[in-house]
Design an enzyme around this catalytic site. Sequence first.
Site, PDB file in Angstrom:
ATOM      1  CB  ALA A 156      18.919  -2.793 -44.910  1.00 20.51           C
TER       2      ALA A 156
ATOM      3  N   GLY B  18      16.361   1.395 -43.124  1.00 22.81           N
ATOM      4  CA  GLY B  18      15.598   1.214 -44.375  1.00 22.81           C
ATOM      5  C   GLY B  18      14.090   1.294 -44.168  1.00 22.81           C
TER       6      GLY B  18
ATOM      7  CD  GLU C  88      17.340   4.670 -45.649  1.00 20.24           C
ATOM      8  OE1 GLU C  88      17.394   3.441 -45.441  1.00 20.24           O
ATOM      9  OE2 GLU C  88      18.317   5.318 -46.061  1.00 20.24           O
TER      10      GLU C  88
ATOM     11  CD  GLU D  93      20.527   3.646 -41.468  1.00 17.96           C
ATOM     12  OE1 GLU D  93      20.392   4.524 -40.590  1.00 17.96           O
ATOM     13  OE2 GLU D  93      19.666   3.414 -42.336  1.00 17.96           O
TER      14      GLU D  93
HETATM   15  N1  CAA Z   1      17.971  -7.032 -39.857  1.00 19.99           N
HETATM   16  C1  CAA Z   1      17.917  -8.353 -39.569  1.00 19.99           C
HETATM   17  N2  CAA Z   1      17.313  -8.838 -38.475  1.00 19.99           N
HETATM   18  C2  CAA Z   1      16.770  -7.961 -37.605  1.00 19.99           C
HETATM   19  C3  CAA Z   1      16.784  -6.583 -37.838  1.00 19.99           C
HETATM   20  C4  CAA Z   1      17.422  -6.115 -39.033  1.00 19.99           C
HETATM   21  N3  CAA Z   1      17.450  -4.816 -39.375  1.00 19.99           N
HETATM   22  N4  CAA Z   1      16.165  -5.970 -36.814  1.00 19.99           N
HETATM   23  C5  CAA Z   1      15.762  -6.936 -35.983  1.00 19.99           C
HETATM   24  N5  CAA Z   1      16.115  -8.134 -36.458  1.00 19.99           N
HETATM   25  C6  CAA Z   1      15.874  -9.446 -35.851  1.00 19.99           C
HETATM   26  C7  CAA Z   1      16.750  -9.680 -34.629  1.00 19.99           C
HETATM   27  O1  CAA Z   1      18.040 -10.127 -35.005  1.00 19.99           O
HETATM   28  C8  CAA Z   1      15.960 -10.724 -33.880  1.00 19.99           C
HETATM   29  O2  CAA Z   1      16.180 -11.972 -34.497  1.00 19.99           O
HETATM   30  P1  CAA Z   1      16.384 -13.303 -33.566  1.00 19.99           P
HETATM   31  O3  CAA Z   1      15.091 -13.436 -32.815  1.00 19.99           O
HETATM   32  O4  CAA Z   1      16.630 -14.385 -34.571  1.00 19.99           O
HETATM   33  O5  CAA Z   1      17.532 -13.013 -32.675  1.00 19.99           O
HETATM   34  C9  CAA Z   1      14.511 -10.345 -34.201  1.00 19.99           C
HETATM   35  O6  CAA Z   1      14.555  -9.486 -35.348  1.00 19.99           O
HETATM   36  C10 CAA Z   1      13.875  -9.560 -33.069  1.00 19.99           C
HETATM   37  O7  CAA Z   1      14.714  -8.455 -32.786  1.00 19.99           O
HETATM   38  P2  CAA Z   1      15.202  -8.097 -31.278  1.00 19.99           P
HETATM   39  O8  CAA Z   1      15.298  -9.319 -30.451  1.00 19.99           O
HETATM   40  O9  CAA Z   1      16.427  -7.247 -31.401  1.00 19.99           O
HETATM   41  O10 CAA Z   1      13.948  -7.211 -30.805  1.00 19.99           O
HETATM   42  P3  CAA Z   1      13.943  -6.054 -29.715  1.00 19.99           P
HETATM   43  O11 CAA Z   1      12.518  -5.728 -29.488  1.00 19.99           O
HETATM   44  O12 CAA Z   1      14.789  -6.419 -28.537  1.00 19.99           O
HETATM   45  O13 CAA Z   1      14.676  -4.804 -30.422  1.00 19.99           O
HETATM   46  C11 CAA Z   1      15.058  -3.267 -32.248  1.00 19.99           C
HETATM   47  C12 CAA Z   1      14.060  -4.189 -31.510  1.00 19.99           C
HETATM   48  C13 CAA Z   1      15.443  -2.105 -31.343  1.00 19.99           C
HETATM   49  C14 CAA Z   1      14.358  -2.760 -33.479  1.00 19.99           C
HETATM   50  C15 CAA Z   1      16.339  -4.077 -32.600  1.00 19.99           C
HETATM   51  O14 CAA Z   1      15.948  -5.291 -33.229  1.00 19.99           O
HETATM   52  C16 CAA Z   1      17.268  -3.355 -33.523  1.00 19.99           C
HETATM   53  O15 CAA Z   1      17.998  -2.475 -33.092  1.00 19.99           O
HETATM   54  N6  CAA Z   1      17.260  -3.738 -34.815  1.00 19.99           N
HETATM   55  C17 CAA Z   1      18.172  -3.162 -35.802  1.00 19.99           C
HETATM   56  C18 CAA Z   1      17.732  -1.803 -36.243  1.00 19.99           C
HETATM   57  C19 CAA Z   1      18.730  -1.214 -37.208  1.00 19.99           C
HETATM   58  O16 CAA Z   1      19.901  -1.026 -36.882  1.00 19.99           O
HETATM   59  N7  CAA Z   1      18.284  -0.896 -38.413  1.00 19.99           N
HETATM   60  C20 CAA Z   1      19.124  -0.348 -39.469  1.00 19.99           C
HETATM   61  C21 CAA Z   1      19.598  -1.448 -40.384  1.00 19.99           C
HETATM   62  S1  CAA Z   1      20.820  -0.915 -41.536  1.00 19.99           S
HETATM   63  C22 CAA Z   1      19.942  -0.140 -42.778  1.00 19.99           C
HETATM   64  O17 CAA Z   1      18.721  -0.065 -42.758  1.00 19.99           O
HETATM   65  C23 CAA Z   1      20.779   0.430 -43.877  1.00 19.99           C
HETATM   66  C24 CAA Z   1      20.038   1.189 -44.895  1.00 19.99           C
HETATM   67  O18 CAA Z   1      19.737   2.354 -44.762  1.00 19.99           O
HETATM   68  C25 CAA Z   1      19.728   0.569 -46.164  1.00 19.99           C
END
Ligand code: CAA
Length: 259
Positions: free
Chosen positions: A65, A110, A113, A133
């Site tokens: 998400a 998400g 999911e 999460e």
């Molecule tokens: N939401 C919004 N933006 C996100 C994102 C997310 N879930 N995941 C990545 N991005 C964005 C980053 O902020 C970054 O944006 P900027 O370039 O503007 O800074 C861009 O995508 C590239 O990401 P990274 O620089 O972090 O890329 P990376 O290769 O270094 O890392 C990753 C990749 C490990 C996937 C890392 O981006 C990460 O940990 N992302 C979050 C994953 C996460 O926690 N997901 C769960 C979300 S909560 C959820 O999903 C709740 C639910 O069940 C409904």
Amino acid sequence: MDYKNLQAEIKDDVAIVTLNREKALNALDAELISELHDFFTTHWMKRDFRCVIITGAGKAFAAGADIDELSKLDVAGAVRTAAIGQYLMKTIENFPCPVIAAINGFALGGGCELAMACDIRLASEKAKLGQPEINLGIIPGYGGTQRLARLVGRGKAKQLIFTGDMIDAAEAHRIGLVDEVYPPEELINKAMEMAKKIIAKSKPSVIAAKELINRGLDVNLSSGVEFEKRAFGTIFGGKDAVEGLKAFMEKRPANFKHK
Ligand code: CAA
């Protein structure tokens, strides 16, 4: 099919839906969720293809998400966000044709999911999956606590959700979270191959099997086999059952009309 963050192409009775919000690793923001809703509800009515493949552009399937949006939610907003996401996952899960996830890269939160709401999960060797999460101080909200436990068992689901660990495609395959793993360059072709193999079968039988497996997992065994008995009878009222059985007896390939 003019979407901002979604590409949809229909080819040979197969719809290829690509999440295309690459700058945010295809994170499922409200707009992308709404576009997916629109796609699946519109085509539920049209029935203009017989299999769907969902994949992602770039290095992610979907990184979850949208965290920027989540960070602005209050309690009521969080409940609404979960409800909307869960409704989409249910729509995909119950969509009246097979839906294959072609997991090209990160499928987190998400994104994982979404993959779990699909019927079959094929992954690239580069895919990474997980429910991270917990690292954000929250829990999965698009069905992850429920579908992950059903797919991999309660112990592995708890391990993945409590630790927030990301696993690679080989481990996801080993625990049953993905069904097949392919080299990245072969993933879409393999997904297409599987889609074509499925759509060559009788459509009513494929849809009935999908419904029965889904419904059966929500009820006890006796109710599930009861549903199956009735559906088995219904299938015998169709032209394809007559043709399939006759073709076998006549030692020739079946010519299904999908009726
Ligand atoms: N939401 C919004 N933006 C996100 C994102 C997310 N879930 N995941 C990545 N991005 C964005 C980053 O902020 C970054 O944006 P900027 O370039 O503007 O800074 C861009 O995508 C590239 O990401 P990274 O620089 O972090 O890329 P990376 O290769 O270094 O890392 C990753 C990749 C490990 C996937 C890392 O981006 C990460 O940990 N992302 C979050 C994953 C996460 O926690 N997901 C769960 C979300 S909560 C959820 O999903 C709740 C639910 O069940 C409904």
